[in-house]
Design an enzyme around this catalytic site. Sequence first.
Site, PDB file in Angstrom:
ATOM      1  N   ASP A   9       0.796  -1.343  -0.249  1.00 27.32           N
ATOM      2  CA  ASP A   9      -0.307   0.295  -0.376  1.00 27.32           C
ATOM      3  C   ASP A   9       1.152   1.480   0.195  1.00 27.32           C
ATOM      4  O   ASP A   9       2.272   1.360   0.375  1.00 27.32           O
ATOM      5  CB  ASP A   9      -0.897   0.038   1.242  1.00 27.32           C
ATOM      6  CG  ASP A   9      -1.745   1.402   1.170  1.00 27.32           C
ATOM      7  OD1 ASP A   9      -2.086   1.774   1.050  1.00 27.32           O
ATOM      8  OD2 ASP A   9      -1.764   1.943   2.648  1.00 27.32           O
ATOM      9  N   LEU A  10       0.053   2.527  -0.344  1.00 30.09           N
ATOM     10  CA  LEU A  10       1.474   3.380  -0.799  1.00 30.09           C
ATOM     11  C   LEU A  10       1.174   4.833   0.460  1.00 30.09           C
ATOM     12  O   LEU A  10       2.126   4.316   1.371  1.00 30.09           O
ATOM     13  CB  LEU A  10       0.718   3.919  -2.061  1.00 30.09           C
ATOM     14  CG  LEU A  10       1.604   5.750  -1.884  1.00 30.09           C
ATOM     15  CD1 LEU A  10       3.174   4.599  -2.411  1.00 30.09           C
ATOM     16  CD2 LEU A  10       0.988   6.288  -2.865  1.00 30.09           C
ATOM     17  N   ASP A  11       0.044   5.181   0.740  1.00 31.77           N
ATOM     18  CA  ASP A  11      -0.175   6.378   2.008  1.00 31.77           C
ATOM     19  C   ASP A  11      -0.255   4.968   3.490  1.00 31.77           C
ATOM     20  O   ASP A  11      -1.033   4.400   3.233  1.00 31.77           O
ATOM     21  CB  ASP A  11      -1.575   6.613   1.529  1.00 31.77           C
ATOM     22  CG  ASP A  11      -1.536   7.484   0.506  1.00 31.77           C
ATOM     23  OD1 ASP A  11      -0.648   7.816  -0.226  1.00 31.77           O
ATOM     24  OD2 ASP A  11      -2.855   8.038  -0.069  1.00 31.77           O
ATOM     25  N   THR A  17       1.465  10.458   3.634  1.00 31.85           N
ATOM     26  CA  THR A  17       0.868  11.792   2.905  1.00 31.85           C
ATOM     27  C   THR A  17      -0.395  11.515   3.393  1.00 31.85           C
ATOM     28  O   THR A  17      -1.009  12.503   3.648  1.00 31.85           O
ATOM     29  CB  THR A  17       0.683  10.984   1.446  1.00 31.85           C
ATOM     30  OG1 THR A  17       0.244   9.457   1.250  1.00 31.85           O
ATOM     31  CG2 THR A  17       1.156  11.165   0.209  1.00 31.85           C
ATOM     32  N   LYS A  45      -8.590   6.711   6.028  1.00 31.13           N
ATOM     33  CA  LYS A  45      -7.498   5.795   4.870  1.00 31.13           C
ATOM     34  C   LYS A  45      -8.183   5.146   4.401  1.00 31.13           C
ATOM     35  O   LYS A  45      -8.652   4.122   4.994  1.00 31.13           O
ATOM     36  CB  LYS A  45      -6.611   5.149   7.274  1.00 31.13           C
ATOM     37  CG  LYS A  45      -5.391   6.828   7.566  1.00 31.13           C
ATOM     38  CD  LYS A  45      -4.661   6.004   8.624  1.00 31.13           C
ATOM     39  CE  LYS A  45      -4.044   7.607   8.919  1.00 31.13           C
ATOM     40  NZ  LYS A  45      -3.221   6.901   9.963  1.00 31.13           N
ATOM     41  N   GLY A  46      -7.256   4.481   3.388  1.00 34.21           N
ATOM     42  CA  GLY A  46      -7.340   3.461   2.143  1.00 34.21           C
ATOM     43  C   GLY A  46      -9.005   4.309   1.546  1.00 34.21           C
ATOM     44  O   GLY A  46      -8.962   2.750   1.202  1.00 34.21           O
ATOM     45  N   SER A 114      -3.153   0.625  -4.265  1.00 35.98           N
ATOM     46  CA  SER A 114      -2.858   2.041  -3.570  1.00 35.98           C
ATOM     47  C   SER A 114      -4.918   2.139  -4.168  1.00 35.98           C
ATOM     48  O   SER A 114      -4.211   2.317  -5.285  1.00 35.98           O
ATOM     49  CB  SER A 114      -2.246   2.776  -4.046  1.00 35.98           C
ATOM     50  OG  SER A 114      -2.650   4.201  -3.173  1.00 35.98           O
ATOM     51  N   ALA A 115      -5.034   3.045  -3.637  1.00 36.64           N
ATOM     52  CA  ALA A 115      -6.354   3.851  -3.957  1.00 36.64           C
ATOM     53  C   ALA A 115      -6.337   4.794  -4.883  1.00 36.64           C
ATOM     54  O   ALA A 115      -7.123   5.484  -5.229  1.00 36.64           O
ATOM     55  CB  ALA A 115      -7.115   3.607  -2.250  1.00 36.64           C
ATOM     56  N   LYS A 145     -11.469  -1.373  -1.754  1.00 44.22           N
ATOM     57  CA  LYS A 145     -10.757  -1.494  -0.446  1.00 44.22           C
ATOM     58  C   LYS A 145     -12.024  -1.516   0.394  1.00 44.22           C
ATOM     59  O   LYS A 145     -12.437  -0.369   0.678  1.00 44.22           O
ATOM     60  CB  LYS A 145      -9.649  -1.467   0.161  1.00 44.22           C
ATOM     61  CG  LYS A 145      -8.659  -1.295  -0.929  1.00 44.22           C
ATOM     62  CD  LYS A 145      -7.194  -0.553  -0.117  1.00 44.22           C
ATOM     63  CE  LYS A 145      -5.609  -0.312  -0.999  1.00 44.22           C
ATOM     64  NZ  LYS A 145      -4.872   0.363  -0.431  1.00 44.22           N
ATOM     65  N   GLU A 169      -0.172  -3.373   4.369  1.00 49.39           N
ATOM     66  CA  GLU A 169      -1.092  -2.447   5.189  1.00 49.39           C
ATOM     67  C   GLU A 169      -1.001  -1.980   5.805  1.00 49.39           C
ATOM     68  O   GLU A 169      -0.904  -2.669   7.421  1.00 49.39           O
ATOM     69  CB  GLU A 169      -2.241  -3.024   4.463  1.00 49.39           C
ATOM     70  CG  GLU A 169      -3.336  -3.446   3.091  1.00 49.39           C
ATOM     71  CD  GLU A 169      -3.572  -1.321   3.289  1.00 49.39           C
ATOM     72  OE1 GLU A 169      -3.822  -0.922   3.968  1.00 49.39           O
ATOM     73  OE2 GLU A 169      -4.253  -1.121   1.679  1.00 49.39           O
ATOM     74  N   ASP A 170      -1.065  -0.421   5.727  1.00 53.32           N
ATOM     75  CA  ASP A 170      -1.326  -0.039   7.380  1.00 53.32           C
ATOM     76  C   ASP A 170      -3.357   0.279   7.489  1.00 53.32           C
ATOM     77  O   ASP A 170      -3.948   1.300   8.607  1.00 53.32           O
ATOM     78  CB  ASP A 170      -0.561   1.591   7.093  1.00 53.32           C
ATOM     79  CG  ASP A 170      -2.311   2.362   6.280  1.00 53.32           C
ATOM     80  OD1 ASP A 170      -2.594   2.268   4.789  1.00 53.32           O
ATOM     81  OD2 ASP A 170      -1.743   3.613   6.713  1.00 53.32           O
TER      82      ASP A 170
END
Length: 221
Positions: A9-11, A17, A45-46, A114-115, A145, A169-170
């Site tokens: 996942d990115l953020d 971010t 988030k996500g 990532s979303a 997601k 994933e966060d």
Amino acid sequence: MKTKACIFDLDGVIVDTAKYHFLAWTRLAEQIGIHFTEKDNERLKGVSRMDSLDIILEIGNVTLPESTKLEYAKVKNDWYVEYISKMTPEEILPGCLDFVRLLRAAGIKTAIGSASKNTPMILERVGIGEYFDAVSDGNVVSKAKPNPEVFLKAAEMLGVTPSECFVFEDAQAGVQAALNAGMMCVGIGSEEVLDQAHHVVPGLEGMNLEKLEIIEKGIKI
Ligand code: B16
Ligand code: MG
């Protein structure tokens, strides 16, 4: 090891971010007259851009026509892009680059899942794009997601099966998406929040192939 690919996942996993999303959403919320807190921001988030706006409007008990919502989402994104355009490689979260290098040296494929529709810009700004064999993001998938689409697409791009993938994933919705995809999942953050993941770590610092193999085998570390 059975694992052939790792999807990140990115953020919240590679870069933080969330703080820029918060700044931009707060600016918009204030403009509409909604009080939006950092705690509320956790719920975003996500979650996709339009779903995030819906959550903020729900907090403020505000109903808007679809055309105004699209307009507001654009205003928020313009501010967000203004913030992330100033990002630098120093903003890559600790341990991320070392771990990705270890994976690639061992022949394990890497991808982004990532979303965010702003993924290409963030990767370019922090200079990390070359470390990923595939990018599955909000520009190539339509289902948010916890739908597994973003991770299944990443596996397809890499030419591996879901059971050969690990996801990092966060967000709760992201962990659920990984499980829905039939993948192993390492949660990044707090054990309380991400208790559905196969294993939870505070960050990628110290993560290595040996640990991944232990988690894959289902042994608690
Ligand atoms: P954008 P991730 C997600 O990224 C963020 O966590 C979430 O807060 C954001 O609303 C979403 O991307 C969409 O981002 O507005 O840039 O398209 O955690 O899936 O990497
Ligand atoms: Mg995230």
